[in-house]
Design a protein around this motif. Sequence first.
Motif, PDB file in Angstrom:
ATOM      1  N   ASN A   1      -4.016  13.935  10.049  1.00 31.26           N
ATOM      2  CA  ASN A   1      -4.478  15.121  10.786  1.00 31.26           C
ATOM      3  C   ASN A   1      -5.591  15.875  10.073  1.00 31.26           C
ATOM      4  O   ASN A   1      -6.580  16.280  10.689  1.00 31.26           O
ATOM      5  CB  ASN A   1      -3.310  16.078  11.039  1.00 31.26           C
ATOM      6  N   THR A   2      -5.418  16.104   8.793  1.00 25.92           N
ATOM      7  CA  THR A   2      -6.384  16.936   8.065  1.00 25.92           C
ATOM      8  C   THR A   2      -7.052  16.200   6.918  1.00 25.92           C
ATOM      9  O   THR A   2      -7.992  16.722   6.314  1.00 25.92           O
ATOM     10  CB  THR A   2      -5.687  18.194   7.500  1.00 25.92           C
ATOM     11  N   VAL A   3      -6.571  15.008   6.600  1.00 29.20           N
ATOM     12  CA  VAL A   3      -7.127  14.246   5.487  1.00 29.20           C
ATOM     13  C   VAL A   3      -7.356  12.789   5.889  1.00 29.20           C
ATOM     14  O   VAL A   3      -6.782  12.306   6.867  1.00 29.20           O
ATOM     15  CB  VAL A   3      -6.191  14.286   4.243  1.00 29.20           C
ATOM     16  N   VAL A   4      -8.209  12.131   5.127  1.00 26.65           N
ATOM     17  CA  VAL A   4      -8.382  10.675   5.241  1.00 26.65           C
ATOM     18  C   VAL A   4      -8.097  10.098   3.861  1.00 26.65           C
ATOM     19  O   VAL A   4      -8.749  10.465   2.879  1.00 26.65           O
ATOM     20  CB  VAL A   4      -9.810  10.302   5.687  1.00 26.65           C
ATOM     21  N   LEU A   5      -7.095   9.235   3.794  1.00 27.30           N
ATOM     22  CA  LEU A   5      -6.701   8.640   2.521  1.00 27.30           C
ATOM     23  C   LEU A   5      -7.454   7.324   2.337  1.00 27.30           C
ATOM     24  O   LEU A   5      -7.295   6.396   3.128  1.00 27.30           O
ATOM     25  CB  LEU A   5      -5.194   8.390   2.484  1.00 27.30           C
ATOM     26  N   VAL A   6      -8.273   7.272   1.290  1.00 26.26           N
ATOM     27  CA  VAL A   6      -9.140   6.115   1.067  1.00 26.26           C
ATOM     28  C   VAL A   6      -8.705   5.386  -0.200  1.00 26.26           C
ATOM     29  O   VAL A   6      -8.526   6.014  -1.250  1.00 26.26           O
ATOM     30  CB  VAL A   6     -10.616   6.558   0.929  1.00 26.26           C
ATOM     31  N   PRO A   7      -8.513   4.069  -0.126  1.00 26.17           N
ATOM     32  CA  PRO A   7      -8.163   3.326  -1.339  1.00 26.17           C
ATOM     33  C   PRO A   7      -9.273   3.434  -2.379  1.00 26.17           C
ATOM     34  O   PRO A   7     -10.446   3.206  -2.068  1.00 26.17           O
ATOM     35  CB  PRO A   7      -7.986   1.880  -0.855  1.00 26.17           C
ATOM     36  N   ASN A   8      -8.918   3.805  -3.583  1.00 30.86           N
ATOM     37  CA  ASN A   8      -9.862   3.874  -4.698  1.00 30.86           C
ATOM     38  C   ASN A   8      -9.361   2.987  -5.825  1.00 30.86           C
ATOM     39  O   ASN A   8      -8.160   2.718  -5.950  1.00 30.86           O
ATOM     40  CB  ASN A   8     -10.033   5.312  -5.181  1.00 30.86           C
ATOM     41  N   TYR A   9     -10.320   2.541  -6.676  1.00 35.47           N
ATOM     42  CA  TYR A   9     -10.024   1.491  -7.644  1.00 35.47           C
ATOM     43  C   TYR A   9     -10.521   1.802  -9.052  1.00 35.47           C
ATOM     44  O   TYR A   9     -10.557   0.912  -9.900  1.00 35.47           O
ATOM     45  CB  TYR A   9     -10.669   0.175  -7.187  1.00 35.47           C
ATOM     46  N   GLY A  10     -10.936   3.049  -9.309  1.00 35.51           N
ATOM     47  CA  GLY A  10     -11.549   3.345 -10.601  1.00 35.51           C
ATOM     48  C   GLY A  10     -12.864   2.602 -10.766  1.00 35.51           C
ATOM     49  O   GLY A  10     -13.223   2.149 -11.866  1.00 35.51           O
TER      50      GLY A  10
ATOM     51  N   VAL B   1     -11.630  13.795   2.790  1.00 37.34           N
ATOM     52  CA  VAL B   1     -11.383  12.484   2.205  1.00 37.34           C
ATOM     53  C   VAL B   1     -10.721  12.661   0.836  1.00 37.34           C
ATOM     54  O   VAL B   1     -11.193  13.434   0.000  1.00 37.34           O
ATOM     55  CB  VAL B   1     -12.686  11.679   2.077  1.00 37.34           C
ATOM     56  N   ILE B   2      -9.615  11.961   0.638  1.00 36.54           N
ATOM     57  CA  ILE B   2      -8.919  11.971  -0.636  1.00 36.54           C
ATOM     58  C   ILE B   2      -8.768  10.536  -1.119  1.00 36.54           C
ATOM     59  O   ILE B   2      -8.203   9.687  -0.422  1.00 36.54           O
ATOM     60  CB  ILE B   2      -7.523  12.634  -0.510  1.00 36.54           C
ATOM     61  N   GLY B   3      -9.287  10.261  -2.298  1.00 39.09           N
ATOM     62  CA  GLY B   3      -9.157   8.924  -2.873  1.00 39.09           C
ATOM     63  C   GLY B   3      -7.755   8.708  -3.427  1.00 39.09           C
ATOM     64  O   GLY B   3      -7.214   9.566  -4.128  1.00 39.09           O
ATOM     65  N   ILE B   4      -7.158   7.586  -3.077  1.00 36.69           N
ATOM     66  CA  ILE B   4      -5.811   7.238  -3.544  1.00 36.69           C
ATOM     67  C   ILE B   4      -5.915   5.996  -4.431  1.00 36.69           C
ATOM     68  O   ILE B   4      -6.392   4.947  -3.983  1.00 36.69           O
ATOM     69  CB  ILE B   4      -4.865   6.946  -2.357  1.00 36.69           C
ATOM     70  N   ASP B   5      -5.480   6.115  -5.664  1.00 35.09           N
ATOM     71  CA  ASP B   5      -5.537   4.991  -6.602  1.00 35.09           C
ATOM     72  C   ASP B   5      -4.565   3.893  -6.153  1.00 35.09           C
ATOM     73  O   ASP B   5      -3.347   4.092  -6.145  1.00 35.09           O
ATOM     74  CB  ASP B   5      -5.167   5.485  -8.001  1.00 35.09           C
TER      75      ASP B   5
ATOM     76  N   ASP C   1       1.064  10.379  -4.557  1.00 36.50           N
ATOM     77  CA  ASP C   1      -0.262  10.904  -4.193  1.00 36.50           C
ATOM     78  C   ASP C   1      -0.426  10.996  -2.672  1.00 36.50           C
ATOM     79  O   ASP C   1      -0.999  11.964  -2.161  1.00 36.50           O
ATOM     80  CB  ASP C   1      -1.356  10.008  -4.780  1.00 36.50           C
ATOM     81  N   MET C   2       0.055   9.984  -1.949  1.00 41.22           N
ATOM     82  CA  MET C   2      -0.052  10.016  -0.490  1.00 41.22           C
ATOM     83  C   MET C   2       0.775  11.162   0.096  1.00 41.22           C
ATOM     84  O   MET C   2       0.310  11.879   0.989  1.00 41.22           O
ATOM     85  CB  MET C   2       0.397   8.680   0.112  1.00 41.22           C
TER      86      MET C   2
END
Length: 364
Positions: free
Chosen positions: A309-318, A338-342, A57-58
Amino acid sequence: MNKLFTLTFVMSFIVSMAQTYHFPEESSRHEGTWLQWPHHYQHGVTYLKRVEQTWIDMTKALQTGEKVHIIAYNNEEKNRIVSLLEQNKIPLKNVDFRIYPTDDVWVRDNGPIFVKDSKGNVVIEDWGFNGWGEKFESENCDQIPQRIGKDLGMKVIDLNEEMVNEGGSVETDGNGVLMACKSSVISQKKGAIRNQGITQQEAEEMFETYYGVSKVIWLDGVTGLDVTDMHIDGFMKFVNHNTMITMNEDDLLDLGLSEKDVNTLYTASNTDGKEYKKVYLPATKNKVKTAYGKQLDEKGSYINYYVANTVVLVPNYGDPNDQIANTIIQKQYPGRKVIGIDVRNLYENGGMVHCVTQQQPAGN
């Protein structure tokens, strides 16, 4: 002529001794992001299968805006990862591979610290890494900065004999301020020692020289609470030199911070003496449950996000608070998505997104 030569030599020596470096703020332009891909050689196949989706995903999110430098354990692993990315229809145009054996995935802590010298050249700082106070094997990971420097033909400043320093243990505002917890940098308590006999002043002098800061703010932190002995990137991050993103007092106390540390954090000021504006993120509403159903004892933090550069990867937990945290962070970075990353399964192993990423700033 001899006197002139001697004077010139002495002056150039003084200048070289006075060389300081600047650690670019994370949101400044990247050349790329480094990832240490998980493998089965250390923790087994089950572990690999549980956490690998986070790296997929990252990579998918990052490759749209910058290079993704993937460190694979060996050629067999590289070929497996390539097949995996192709199966997930991820373009490989911006993806490259380096073959280095690693002990684990935490490139934020063991990887190269990319800085700029006084001429604006990007160089690598290779700080010591001892497995968070010799808690885990670290020999392979400790060699990663030197290996990368050699492959890139980039100057490497060898600080291994000077100081152990993990990238996740410090936060900088890009304008002269660094914040860290004593517990993960200068603690002398058994089981947490990074630097035997180091003084606070000596650590500050190293940070001033090699991160280019003029002000170091210390929290006490907590030794032994977790593997990292409380890395600051779990509960505080600078958005810029005027703003920090953190958590409310109750959540910080739940994490283990003392009231003294909370007060130090909340009253911290920048190099202009102005108290930072604070943006508060919630913790997860519920204690984290892994994607395969194991109930963990802790709530999750959203602070451990990564700005690319173009995204912010944010930890997500369901968790119900995922969307709330994503929205708050999105407002701080309007030019990025912003893109949530499980990270539920990774969180079981002690980290989130920021812990497993390392930025390489763009050159001049």
